[in-house]
Design a protein around this motif. Structure first.
Motif, PDB file in Angstrom:
ATOM      1  N   UNK A   1       0.882  -1.062   0.103  1.00 49.10           N
ATOM      2  CA  UNK A   1      -0.121  -0.063   0.025  1.00 49.10           C
ATOM      3  C   UNK A   1       0.950   1.342  -0.109  1.00 49.10           C
ATOM      4  N   UNK A   2       1.962   1.268   0.879  1.00 48.18           N
ATOM      5  CA  UNK A   2       2.566   2.314   0.881  1.00 48.18           C
ATOM      6  C   UNK A   2       3.581   2.620  -0.352  1.00 48.18           C
ATOM      7  N   UNK A   3       4.125   1.451  -1.178  1.00 44.34           N
ATOM      8  CA  UNK A   3       4.510   1.365  -2.334  1.00 44.34           C
ATOM      9  C   UNK A   3       3.643   2.102  -3.573  1.00 44.34           C
ATOM     10  N   UNK A   4       2.557   1.548  -3.289  1.00 45.70           N
ATOM     11  CA  UNK A   4       1.706   1.994  -4.357  1.00 45.70           C
ATOM     12  C   UNK A   4       1.450   3.562  -4.384  1.00 45.70           C
ATOM     13  N   UNK A   5       1.236   4.161  -3.294  1.00 41.88           N
ATOM     14  CA  UNK A   5       0.912   5.342  -2.914  1.00 41.88           C
ATOM     15  C   UNK A   5       2.413   6.168  -3.341  1.00 41.88           C
ATOM     16  N   UNK A   6       3.442   5.745  -3.071  1.00 42.51           N
ATOM     17  CA  UNK A   6       4.829   6.118  -3.490  1.00 42.51           C
ATOM     18  C   UNK A   6       5.158   6.259  -5.089  1.00 42.51           C
ATOM     19  N   UNK A   7       4.668   5.102  -5.470  1.00 44.21           N
ATOM     20  CA  UNK A   7       4.810   4.887  -6.954  1.00 44.21           C
ATOM     21  C   UNK A   7       3.976   5.836  -7.924  1.00 44.21           C
ATOM     22  N   UNK A   8       2.617   6.046  -7.390  1.00 43.61           N
ATOM     23  CA  UNK A   8       1.646   6.793  -7.930  1.00 43.61           C
ATOM     24  C   UNK A   8       2.116   8.424  -8.039  1.00 43.61           C
ATOM     25  N   UNK A   9       2.397   8.726  -6.800  1.00 39.69           N
ATOM     26  CA  UNK A   9       3.211  10.137  -6.798  1.00 39.69           C
ATOM     27  C   UNK A   9       4.538  10.130  -7.659  1.00 39.69           C
ATOM     28  N   UNK A  10       5.255   9.232  -7.761  1.00 40.03           N
ATOM     29  CA  UNK A  10       6.343   9.314  -8.469  1.00 40.03           C
ATOM     30  C   UNK A  10       5.969   9.332 -10.248  1.00 40.03           C
TER      31      UNK A  10
END
Lengths: 389, 243
Positions: A229-238
């Protein structure tokens, strides 16, 4: 709702309320495109100033040889000069004027110095490069004619050349402009690193620092889902940051007259899709790497320091390719960062990377991102990481 | 209902918990009393499954924590030693986040949040971002967040530590409320008065061991002292620093 999405949504909400981080992200995304625009317009203006000059000539009838020679040089156009050259230049009606002396023909014929005036205004910045072009043309005419005269007298013209000065500029304007294209993949990859940085560090090291990790881990959810979930959020922002960079870059490119630099702008919808296909997989890797690294940091600040160093990583191949233009080779494609550079420059150059290259790059990226996430999940389960302070 | 049997935990050469056993029944408040560094927090962390014990086992409502940690965790609500909040989220968003993660959503979740707002008197701060909350307000939000899924077993690690009088009272009332609902409440403290005022059963921990267990009167009888404080000092040994 799936806990992965719940976590991702919370991290997004949290991150997007951090105005300062948001501004940093926004400005960071625009920096690259504007750099590219600036560099292109620099080259374009240099190019333009040097290539085409209009030479107003007063008394062209006195020196047909010189005028004919000048017209033969590329980018030179001869026009009739104004009646009063000096006031015309002073009033900025003309950039400069070439005035040929009445006795030019006579002196020229008798091999005496023939008189020409170059009327110019040294305070006018914009005409300086044109005036210097004219001066170098006149010098060239002078030395060419002088050499011929010496030869006619049986003297080798070489004796008058004390120095042999050659300016070696290996890059043509077109090459220099094409080189700027190499910066585009660098800025895209850079955006992938800067875009996800805040969430990647805040949701790991920051969570630990605040002491909000322990209660979170007591909730009965598999750890990998929290990490995902945390990765998904970071990846989305990237990816959002990268998308912004790409969009603005494309707008800047469409505004520039690339054709004048001898570059064809190949970018259409299919190229945009290809660029995305080449770059997006890297957006899966960078946040995973940042999260993994942040897990070792005890505080948000410490994590930011590590990630700051990590940001240099994607610029490395960029710097190398700018200085030593690497020839793209198939082995580069699957290597993260390097592959993105190779493929994006190919696409911008009008080529289409092989589907195999795209698939291989995606496969490798997914593999690396997955591996890093598994490692991050392990760290999230380690007693030392959870309680270590 | 919580059973902890012969818990042991070692960090490197340091034995944090040597031998801790206790039982906490439903409908009662069990207090873990001990000086700082006695092993209370480590024991609780083993109970809620974030630390793997070096020996011994924990059962929550008959579920072995080591074997089925998530099934056991679904039945507990925990206020850990340090309960950090997210400064940019509102109090309600904190509780909702944990509710969502426990699989709750929609009207049911919101009505549960409203229930905790009522019990903990959070009305005035519920929609505010938690940055700038007082320690007491933060603790209340952390409590509501820990209890949103209505767990049968509740573990509170020094819940009143550093709270002012009003907030301490609110936490005590909450603990009594939970007991009245028939829940199993375990809380740790190094403060004598806190434990004696609330607990049905007291487990005294010192130097990583349970040195005594029982009601307040049992402890007095055991030590032959007349005040609980003297009893505690006698039990916790010369190194005891609790008051």
């Amino acid at each position: 709702m799936n806990p992965i999405l719940t976590v991702a949504r919370k991290e997004w909400t949290d991150a997007f309320r951090d105005r300062r981080a948001l501004w940093a992200l926004f400005i960071g995304s625009l920096f690259g495109p504007f750099m590219i625009g600036f560099m292109f317009s620099q080259i374009a203006s240099q190019q333009k100033g040097a290539q085409e000059i209009k030479v107003p000539v007063v008394g062209r009838e006195y020196a047909p040889v010189l005028v004919k020679w000048l017209t033969q040089q590329s980018g030179v156009e001869i026009v009739d000069g104004p009646a009063d050259p000096e006031s015309a230049v002073r009033d900025r009606k003309a950039d400069f004027v070439l005035v040929i002396d009445k006795e030019f023909a006579e002196n020229f014929r008798d091999s005496r110095p023939a008189h020409v005036d170059v009327v110019s205004d040294v305070t006018s910045q914009s005409t300086r490069s044109k005036v210097s072009r004219l001066n170098s043309l006149l010098n060239a005419f002078s030395s060419e004619t002088g050499s011929l005269r010496l030869m006619a007298r049986g003297v080798s013209p070489v004796v008058v050349n004390v120095l042999k000065i050659e300016q070696i500029e290996v890059a043509t304007a077109q090459q220099r402009a094409a080189m700027i294209f190499n910066f585009i993949p660098m800025f895209l990859v850079l955006a992938l690193f800067t875009g996800g940085m805040a969430i990647a560090s805040d949701s790991t090291a920051g969570e630990r620092e605040r002491g909000s990790l322990e209660p979170l881990l007591i909730i009965p959810i598999p750890r990998w889902r929290l990490v995902a979930g945390k990765w998904l959020a970071a990846s989305g922002a990237a990816l959002l940051s990268m998308g912004l960079t790409l969009t603005v870059t494309l707008i800047v490119l469409s505004r520039l007259a690339l054709e004048e630099l001898g570059i064809r702008n190949h970018v259409g919808l299919s190229q945009i899709l290809l660029i995305l296909a080449a770059v997006v997989p890297m957006g899966l890797v960078s946040p995973a790497l940042q999260m993994f690294v942040s897990c070792f940091a005890k505080t948000f600040k410490e994590a930011q320091n590590y990630l700051g160093m990590l940001v240099l990583l994607p610029t490395l191949p960029g710097v190398i390719t700018v200085m030593y233009p690497l020839t793209n080779r198939p082995w580069m494609h699957p290597i993260p960062v390097l592959g993105q550079y190779a493929m994006v420059t190919e696409i911008l150059g009008g080529k289409v990377p092989s589907p195999l290259a795209l698939i291989a790059a995606t496969f490798v990226a997914v593999l690396i991102a997955g591996g890093l996430l598994i490692l991050a999940t392990r760290l999230f389960s380690s007693e030392k990481i959870i309680f270590g302070r | 209902m919580i059973h902890a049997q012969n818990l042991r935990k070692q960090f490197g050469d340091v034995v944090a918990v040597e031998d801790v056993s206790f039982s906490a029944p439903d409908g009662a408040v069990t207090g873990l009393l001990g000086p700082n560094g006695a092993g209370k927090t480590t024991s609780l962390r083993i109970v809620y499954g974030l630390l793997k014990p070096g020996g011994g086992k924990v059962e929550i409502d008959g579920i072995d924590v080591a074997q089925r940690p998530m099934a056991a965790q679904a039945r507990i609500g925990v206020l850990p030693d340090i309960s950090g909040l997210y400064p940019r989220l509102t109090a309600r968003e904190h509780i909702r986040y944990y509710g969502n993660l426990h699989g709750l959503q929609g009207a049911e979740l919101e009505s549960r949040i409203d229930k905790w707002v009522e019990i903990l008197s959070l009305q005035e701060i519920i929609e505010r971002r938690v940055a700038g909350f007082s320690h007491g307000e933060r603790t209340k939000v952390a409590l509501a967040r820990a209890l949103v899924h209505n767990p049968q077993n509740i573990l509170l690690d020094e819940p009143t530590n550093g709270l002012d009088v009003m907030s301490t009272r609110a936490v005590r009332e909450l603990i009594r409320h939970l007991r009245a609902e028939g829940r199993c409440v375990v809380f740790s403290s190094h403060i004598m008065q806190e434990v004696s005022a609330l607990c049905d059963r007291i487990v005294v921990i010192a130097h990583g061991r349970v040195v005594a267990e029982g009601a307040a009167d049992d402890l007095l009888a055991l030590t032959g002292k007349t005040s609980l404080e003297d009893a505690f000092v006698a039990l916790a040994g010369p190194h005891g620093e609790a008051a």
